[in-house]
Design a protein around this motif. Structure first.
Motif, PDB file in Angstrom:
ATOM      1  N   TRP A  41       0.822  -1.207   0.000  1.00  0.00           N
ATOM      2  CA  TRP A  41       0.000   0.000   0.000  1.00  0.00           C
ATOM      3  C   TRP A  41       0.857   1.259   0.000  1.00  0.00           C
ATOM      4  N   ALA A  42       1.973   1.241   0.722  1.00  0.00           N
ATOM      5  CA  ALA A  42       2.872   2.409   0.722  1.00  0.00           C
ATOM      6  C   ALA A  42       3.436   2.653  -0.674  1.00  0.00           C
ATOM      7  N   SER A  43       3.734   1.578  -1.393  1.00  0.00           N
ATOM      8  CA  SER A  43       4.268   1.745  -2.753  1.00  0.00           C
ATOM      9  C   SER A  43       3.238   2.385  -3.673  1.00  0.00           C
ATOM     10  N   ILE A  44       1.971   2.140  -3.425  1.00  0.00           N
ATOM     11  CA  ILE A  44       0.902   2.748  -4.223  1.00  0.00           C
ATOM     12  C   ILE A  44       0.845   4.253  -3.957  1.00  0.00           C
ATOM     13  N   ILE A  45       1.001   4.634  -2.697  1.00  0.00           N
ATOM     14  CA  ILE A  45       1.027   6.059  -2.359  1.00  0.00           C
ATOM     15  C   ILE A  45       2.204   6.738  -3.052  1.00  0.00           C
ATOM     16  N   PHE A  46       3.388   6.132  -2.957  1.00  0.00           N
ATOM     17  CA  PHE A  46       4.571   6.716  -3.593  1.00  0.00           C
ATOM     18  C   PHE A  46       4.400   6.806  -5.105  1.00  0.00           C
ATOM     19  N   ALA A  47       3.841   5.783  -5.709  1.00  0.00           N
ATOM     20  CA  ALA A  47       3.621   5.815  -7.159  1.00  0.00           C
ATOM     21  C   ALA A  47       2.671   6.944  -7.534  1.00  0.00           C
ATOM     22  N   GLY A  48       1.630   7.137  -6.737  1.00  0.00           N
ATOM     23  CA  GLY A  48       0.692   8.233  -6.999  1.00  0.00           C
ATOM     24  C   GLY A  48       1.371   9.588  -6.933  1.00  0.00           C
ATOM     25  N   ILE A  49       2.242   9.761  -5.950  1.00  0.00           N
ATOM     26  CA  ILE A  49       2.982  11.013  -5.825  1.00  0.00           C
ATOM     27  C   ILE A  49       3.902  11.205  -7.024  1.00  0.00           C
ATOM     28  N   PHE A  50       4.582  10.135  -7.426  1.00  0.00           N
ATOM     29  CA  PHE A  50       5.575  10.235  -8.493  1.00  0.00           C
ATOM     30  C   PHE A  50       4.972  10.400  -9.890  1.00  0.00           C
ATOM     31  N   ILE A  51       3.661  10.225 -10.017  1.00  0.00           N
ATOM     32  CA  ILE A  51       3.031  10.454 -11.325  1.00  0.00           C
ATOM     33  C   ILE A  51       3.345  11.867 -11.811  1.00  0.00           C
ATOM     34  N   ALA A  52       3.380  12.805 -10.890  1.00  0.00           N
ATOM     35  CA  ALA A  52       3.636  14.201 -11.255  1.00  0.00           C
ATOM     36  C   ALA A  52       5.094  14.453 -11.665  1.00  0.00           C
ATOM     37  N   PHE A  53       5.986  13.536 -11.319  1.00  0.00           N
ATOM     38  CA  PHE A  53       7.407  13.784 -11.539  1.00  0.00           C
ATOM     39  C   PHE A  53       8.051  12.911 -12.601  1.00  0.00           C
TER      40      PHE A  53
END
Length: 150
Positions: free
Chosen positions: A137-149
């Motif tokens: 689940w933490a990896s999903i949060i990080f992936a969501g954040i990194f979509i912008a970058f």
């Protein structure tokens, strides 16, 4: 080749109203907070870190309505956000990872995780299941954040 021939994001209500996209994004984040937060409560119990007065099975039962509400918010607002600019997401590696990991996490949570959490004594298996769940689940949060970058 155009990915979505005939679709013009400029006509999407999320792109034509000043408040629509931010409100949708906030609801998406609230949904993830509810979804992941309630699952993490169970995970921490499986790890033996907290909520020791209740069993993991009791926590699964008590948090289930909130977990499902969070999932429904995420599964409703996510496609709406996607519709605001599909080409932005289709070619984004973080988005692809997030979608794959989300599918795995949903399947994992309502199969393996639920079965272990509902067992009378999860023991060492509970620790493994809870730790993997938190990482997933933490990896999903990080992936969501990194979509912008990406």
């Amino acid at each position: 080749m155009q990915v979505f021939a005939g679709y013009d994001p400029a006509n999407n209500p999320l792109n034509t109203n000043e408040w629509a996209f931010p409100v949708c994004e906030v609801l998406h984040i609230v949904g993830f907070a509810m979804l992941i937060g309630t699952i993490t409560i169970v995970d921490l119990r499986l790890l033996g870190v907290g909520m020791r007065r209740q069993t993991a099975a009791e926590l699964v039962r008590d948090t289930a309505p909130w977990t499902l509400l969070g999932l429904m918010l995420v599964l409703t607002t996510g496609p709406l956000i996607f519709s605001s600019g599909p080409a932005t997401y289709v070619y984004n590696a973080s988005f692809h990872y997030k979608m794959t990991a989300l599918a795995v996490a949903i399947l994992y949570n309502w199969t393996v995780h639920k079965k272990v959490a509902n067992s009378p004594d999860p023991g060492g298996l509970g620790v493994l299941v809870g730790a993997f769940s938190i990482l997933l689940w933490a990896s999903i949060i990080f992936a969501g954040i990194f979509i912008a970058f990406v």
